[in-house]
Design a protein around this motif. Structure first.
Motif, short mmCIF file in Angstrom:
data_model
loop_
_atom_site.label_atom_id
_atom_site.label_comp_id
_atom_site.label_asym_id
_atom_site.label_seq_id
_atom_site.Cartn_x
_atom_site.Cartn_y
_atom_site.Cartn_z
N SER A 98 30.25 -40.94 6.29
CA SER A 98 31.68 -41.26 6.23
C SER A 98 32.51 -40.06 5.81
CB SER A 98 31.92 -42.42 5.26
OG SER A 98 31.55 -42.03 3.95
N MET A 99 31.94 -38.87 5.85
CA MET A 99 32.73 -37.70 5.48
C MET A 99 33.88 -37.53 6.48
SD MET A 99 31.70 -36.18 2.71
CE MET A 99 32.20 -34.46 2.72
N PRO A 100 35.05 -37.12 5.99
CA PRO A 100 36.18 -36.93 6.91
C PRO A 100 36.10 -35.64 7.71
CG PRO A 100 36.83 -36.41 4.66
CD PRO A 100 35.40 -36.88 4.59
N VAL A 101 35.02 -34.91 7.55
CA VAL A 101 34.80 -33.66 8.28
C VAL A 101 33.36 -33.66 8.81
CG1 VAL A 101 36.42 -32.36 6.84
CG2 VAL A 101 34.00 -32.44 6.20
N PRO A 102 33.07 -32.84 9.83
CA PRO A 102 31.69 -32.79 10.31
C PRO A 102 30.72 -32.23 9.26
CG PRO A 102 33.09 -31.22 11.51
CD PRO A 102 33.99 -32.00 10.61
N VAL A 103 29.49 -32.72 9.33
CA VAL A 103 28.45 -32.30 8.38
C VAL A 103 27.27 -31.74 9.17
CG1 VAL A 103 26.94 -33.00 6.48
CG2 VAL A 103 29.14 -34.15 6.80
N ILE A 104 26.87 -30.53 8.84
CA ILE A 104 25.74 -29.89 9.52
C ILE A 104 24.59 -29.76 8.54
CG2 ILE A 104 24.93 -27.79 10.69
CD1 ILE A 104 27.80 -27.15 11.43
N ALA A 105 23.39 -30.16 8.96
CA ALA A 105 22.19 -29.87 8.16
C ALA A 105 21.62 -28.55 8.68
CB ALA A 105 21.16 -30.98 8.30
N MET A 106 21.52 -27.57 7.81
CA MET A 106 20.90 -26.29 8.17
C MET A 106 19.48 -26.34 7.60
SD MET A 106 22.23 -22.40 7.55
CE MET A 106 21.94 -22.20 5.81
N VAL A 107 18.53 -26.70 8.44
CA VAL A 107 17.18 -26.99 7.95
C VAL A 107 16.36 -25.70 7.97
CG1 VAL A 107 15.13 -28.41 8.28
CG2 VAL A 107 17.40 -29.37 8.71
N ASN A 108 16.20 -25.15 6.78
CA ASN A 108 15.59 -23.83 6.61
C ASN A 108 14.08 -23.87 6.47
OD1 ASN A 108 16.58 -25.20 4.18
ND2 ASN A 108 15.42 -23.62 3.11
N GLY A 109 13.51 -25.08 6.28
CA GLY A 109 12.06 -25.17 6.08
C GLY A 109 11.67 -26.63 6.21
N VAL A 110 10.58 -26.99 5.56
CA VAL A 110 10.09 -28.36 5.74
C VAL A 110 11.11 -29.39 5.23
CG1 VAL A 110 8.80 -28.36 3.55
CG2 VAL A 110 8.10 -29.88 5.42
N ALA A 111 11.27 -30.46 6.02
CA ALA A 111 12.13 -31.60 5.64
C ALA A 111 11.22 -32.82 5.72
CB ALA A 111 13.30 -31.73 6.60
N ALA A 112 10.89 -33.39 4.56
CA ALA A 112 9.90 -34.47 4.53
C ALA A 112 10.49 -35.73 3.90
CB ALA A 112 8.67 -34.03 3.74
N GLY A 113 9.97 -36.89 4.31
CA GLY A 113 10.40 -38.16 3.74
C GLY A 113 11.91 -38.32 3.89
N ALA A 114 12.54 -38.75 2.79
CA ALA A 114 13.99 -38.93 2.84
C ALA A 114 14.70 -37.61 3.07
CB ALA A 114 14.47 -39.58 1.55
N GLY A 115 14.05 -36.50 2.79
CA GLY A 115 14.65 -35.19 3.08
C GLY A 115 14.86 -35.01 4.57
N ALA A 116 13.90 -35.50 5.36
CA ALA A 116 14.05 -35.43 6.83
C ALA A 116 15.17 -36.35 7.28
CB ALA A 116 12.74 -35.83 7.50
N ASN A 117 15.21 -37.55 6.72
CA ASN A 117 16.17 -38.52 7.24
C ASN A 117 17.60 -38.25 6.76
OD1 ASN A 117 14.19 -39.64 8.71
ND2 ASN A 117 13.62 -41.16 7.15
N ILE A 118 17.74 -37.67 5.59
CA ILE A 118 19.08 -37.26 5.17
C ILE A 118 19.58 -36.16 6.12
CG2 ILE A 118 20.37 -36.08 3.32
CD1 ILE A 118 19.88 -39.13 2.81
N ALA A 119 18.69 -35.25 6.50
CA ALA A 119 19.10 -34.22 7.48
C ALA A 119 19.49 -34.87 8.81
CB ALA A 119 17.96 -33.22 7.70
N LEU A 120 18.67 -35.81 9.27
CA LEU A 120 18.94 -36.43 10.58
C LEU A 120 20.21 -37.27 10.57
CD1 LEU A 120 15.31 -37.49 11.63
CD2 LEU A 120 16.60 -35.45 12.31
N GLY A 121 20.65 -37.69 9.39
CA GLY A 121 21.89 -38.45 9.28
C GLY A 121 23.13 -37.57 9.33
#
Ligand code: T3D
Length: 263
Positions: A98-121
């Motif tokens: 719901s951010m009023p601006v775009p949000v980019i995940a800059m995934v610099n290394g392993v994204a696991a569990g909720a870390g992966a899904n927060i990035a994918l969101g």
């Protein structure tokens, strides 16, 4: 080294949040959640911020829940996983969406569990070639959370969502990009400049229109075609009454760059 669990930096209109627990691959503790959520709230309320980037310090993006933190049952008290998800992951996932601006995940290394899904969101995911995505939940007897059950099938289809979630296999960033799970995979050496260039491009567009774009695309997924067309008409009506539409059209006709200000 800063003691902050989340480092905050500004480059023009782009605010970057760096998860800063590199010794534990930036896994989420309650304290980290609180800092990140407060930072995102502040960014949402700050009209000078027109794009947000989330990344991780060190070699990882985020390894999901810190399995040693409170609520995990490691201190002899009963585990309260439901409470942790309700108190922390749900508000964070909803805040990003719901951010009023775009949000980019800059995934610099392993994204696991909720870390992966927060990035994918996030709206766009740019990952380094050395990065990977792991639905680690099945390995510890949990189901995907952080929005994974909703996001994964929409991003990659049910067959791949189930496969990734059940096996918990590591998915290299290049494969994630090839299957449409993320926006882009780039060489590690150009991750930062690629992401910042993208962030600055988005920051120059109408934040109001980009946030509405996210919302209508998500909402339309639950509608029939007729209702989706009506939703588009309603939201276009709203957009067209704002400053940014008038400015965008005027700038086009006058062959000059537009200056968007709506949030
Ligand atoms: O309440 C709830 O639980 C609800 C919420 C759930 C959401 C979730 O995210 S559940 C899933 C939790 N995450 C995981 O299960 C992932 C656990 N981590 C791993 O499987 C691996 O660390 C990785 C595959 C991500 C990376 O492996 P590798 O070999 O590159 O690194 P490593 O050696 O395993 O980890 C480096 C350090 O980070 C290590 O600490 P040490 O030994 O050097 O002191 C490791 O223990 C620590 N670490 C990594 N992930 C976590 C962690 N510490 C605590 N919690 C973690 N999740």
């Amino acid at each position: 080294m800063s003691d902050s669990l989340v480092l905050v930096s500004n480059q023009g209109p782009v605010r970057t949040f760096t998860l800063n627990r590199p010794q534990a691959l930036n896994s989420f503790t309650a304290a980290l959640h609180r800092e990140l959520l407060a930072g995102l709230d502040a960014a949402a309320a700050d009209a000078s911020v027109r794009c947000v980037v989330i990344t991780g310090a060190g070699r990882g993006f985020c390894a999901g829940q810190d399995l040693n933190d409170e609520g995990m049952g490691q201190d002899g008290t009963p585990a309260d996983v439901e409470g942790v998800v309700e108190r922390h992951y749900k508000p964070l996932a909803l805040r990003i969406r719901s951010m009023p601006v775009p949000v980019i995940a800059m995934v610099n290394g392993v994204a696991a569990g909720a870390g992966a899904n927060i990035a994918l969101g996030c709206d766009l995911v740019v990952a380094a070639k050395s990065a990977s995505f792991i639905q680690a939940f099945s390995k510890i007897g949990l189901v995907p959370d952080g929005g994974g059950t909703w996001l994964l099938p929409r991003l990659v289809g049910r067959a791949r969502a189930i496969g990734l979630a059940m096996t918990g296999d590591k998915l290299p960033a290049e494969q994630a990009a090839a299957m449409g799970m993320i926006w882009q995979c780039v060489d590690d050496a150009v991750l930062l400049e690629t992401t910042m260039a993208l962030a600055n491009r988005l920051a120059a567009l109408s934040a109001k229109a980009l946030a509405a774009t996210r919302r209508v695309i998500d909402e339309a997924g639950g509608l029939d075609f007729d209702a989706a067309l009506s939703l588009e008409a309603r939201v276009q009506g709203d957009m067209s009454r704002g400053h940014d539409f008038a400015e965008g059209v005027a700038a086009f006709l006058q062959k000059r760059p537009a200056v968007f200000t709506d949030r």
